[in-house]
Design an enzyme around this catalytic site. Structure first.
Site, short mmCIF file in Angstrom:
data_model
loop_
_atom_site.label_atom_id
_atom_site.label_comp_id
_atom_site.label_asym_id
_atom_site.label_seq_id
_atom_site.Cartn_x
_atom_site.Cartn_y
_atom_site.Cartn_z
N LYS A 115 26.73 67.49 38.68
CA LYS A 115 26.96 68.57 39.34
C LYS A 115 26.20 69.43 38.34
O LYS A 115 25.41 70.45 38.83
CB LYS A 115 28.17 69.13 39.47
N LYS A 197 26.34 56.94 49.18
CA LYS A 197 27.72 57.20 49.96
C LYS A 197 27.32 58.57 51.10
O LYS A 197 26.64 59.20 50.63
CB LYS A 197 28.80 57.94 49.03
N LYS A 200 28.37 65.31 52.44
CA LYS A 200 28.00 66.50 53.17
C LYS A 200 26.73 66.87 52.34
O LYS A 200 26.32 67.94 52.67
CB LYS A 200 29.05 67.42 53.13
#
Ligand code: TRP
Length: 335
Positions: A115, A197, A200
């Site tokens: 992140k 995966k 979103k």
């Protein structure tokens, strides 16, 4: 709360709309657990602000996520459904646990590294201490089991380390939780890059299906789904050699209840041009009642409010019990 039952805690961030991946990989499994366990399912809005959010979107998605939890079959009478920021103890225990979590430990977390690479202009302290807040979520409810995807296993591991460290100093304050990766839990991959995966945050909008998406959009994404460029061009389950087709088979299996053998037989001699729309159709029919029910609940503001209020009250009662114990153990003066 039934004291004889084990406790489950899990959460999803309202940082984007719920995906087919979270439905098949998480929420659908949660529904099956509600009789056997005391279940707490949280919408972790405090975690979501570690990445900058648009306030109006965050509010809308938080309520929509609650409506979708219920529409997916999570009964608010049998499960404690609540919003993290409604229970102040999360932030309170989060701070305490910050002081029992080591800088080095946090530096090694893969989600932090990922992140901070993706949000290089906003590497804030909350992003760094995220695992301590997540540990607080879990430990407040003395959870035995934490259903998570494999990407969250490291966070449950650090939660166990923090809890054991705390218990070693102060005695048995926290239940040591275990990650719970349901055996039936499907891991749904992106439709356009099946090695990743379904997420979103996928940059390609066609890679991800959302629970609330309209049928024509769902169909378009399935028709464009990546299949494999092997020469046989047949529907065969082989995740290593045929990740695209295998992912579609996995999805079709979840939507229809058919086994891989049955699916291979069904599409024997038929090409991907028949298979892909069939998967699209099955997903559309699976999601249709969920979407319609969620839309209905979203319009019933009073009902939605009654769910999150009752959820917060039930959650708070349990959380405060742990909080009082913690404050006492560490030497804070009771007010
Ligand atoms: N970190 C989790 C995720 O991104 C969300 C989460 C926050 C969570 N607190 C939790 C999951 C507690 C399980 C238990 O998916």
């Amino acid at each position: 709360m039934d004291e004889k039952k084990k406790t489950i805690f899990s959460g999803i961030q309202p940082s984007g709309d719920l995906t087919l991946g979270s439905y098949l990989g998480a929420i659908k499994n949660w529904v099956a657990l509600s009789d056997e366990y005391n279940c707490f399912y949280c919408i972790v809005d405090e975690h979501a602000i570690t990445v900058r959010q648009v306030p109006a979107d965050l509010r809308r998605r938080t309520l929509a996520q609650l409506a979708q939890y219920v529409a997916c079959g999570l009964d608010p009478e049998k499960n404690v459904l609540f919003i993290q920021s409604h229970v102040a103890a999360h932030a309170q225990l989060g701070w305490v646990l910050d002081c029992y979590t080591m800088f080095g430990e946090l530096s090694r977390m893969t989600q932090f590294k990922d992140k901070s690479a993706k949000n290089a202009d906003n590497i804030n302290a909350g992003l760094f201490t995220y695992p301590a807040l997540m540990a607080a979520d879990i430990l407040l409810y003395q959870a035995d089991l934490v259903p998570v995807g494999s990407d969250q296993k490291q966070h449950v591991e650090i939660c166990r380390d923090i809890a054991m460290r705390f218990n070693n100093i102060y005695g048995d304050v926290f239940t040591i939780p275990e990650p719970f990766i349901p055996s039936t839990g499907a891991r749904i991959m992106s439709l356009t890059s099946p090695e990743n995966k379904m997420s979103k945050s996928d940059k390609d909008p066609g890679g991800c299906i959302y629970i609330m998406q309209q049928p024509d959009e769902i169909m378009r994404s399935f028709k464009r789904a990546v299949t494999d460029c092997d020469t046989e061009r047949c529907v065969r389950f082989d995740p290593a050699e045929k990740p695209g087709v295998s992912n579609l088979m996995q999805i079709y299996s979840c939507a229809t209840g058919r086994t891989m053998d049955e699916i291979e037989a069904e599409f024997e001699g038929k090409g991907y041009g028949v298979f892909k729309p069939a998967v699209g159709e099955a997903v559309i029919e699976m999601l249709r009642p969920v979407r319609e029910e969620a839309e209905r609940i979203m319009k019933d503001k009073a009902y939605l409010e009654s769910i999150y209020r009752a959820g917060a009250e039930k959650a708070e009662a349990v959380a405060m019990r742990t909080m009082r114990k913690v404050y006492k153990k560490i030497g804070f003066v009771a007010r």
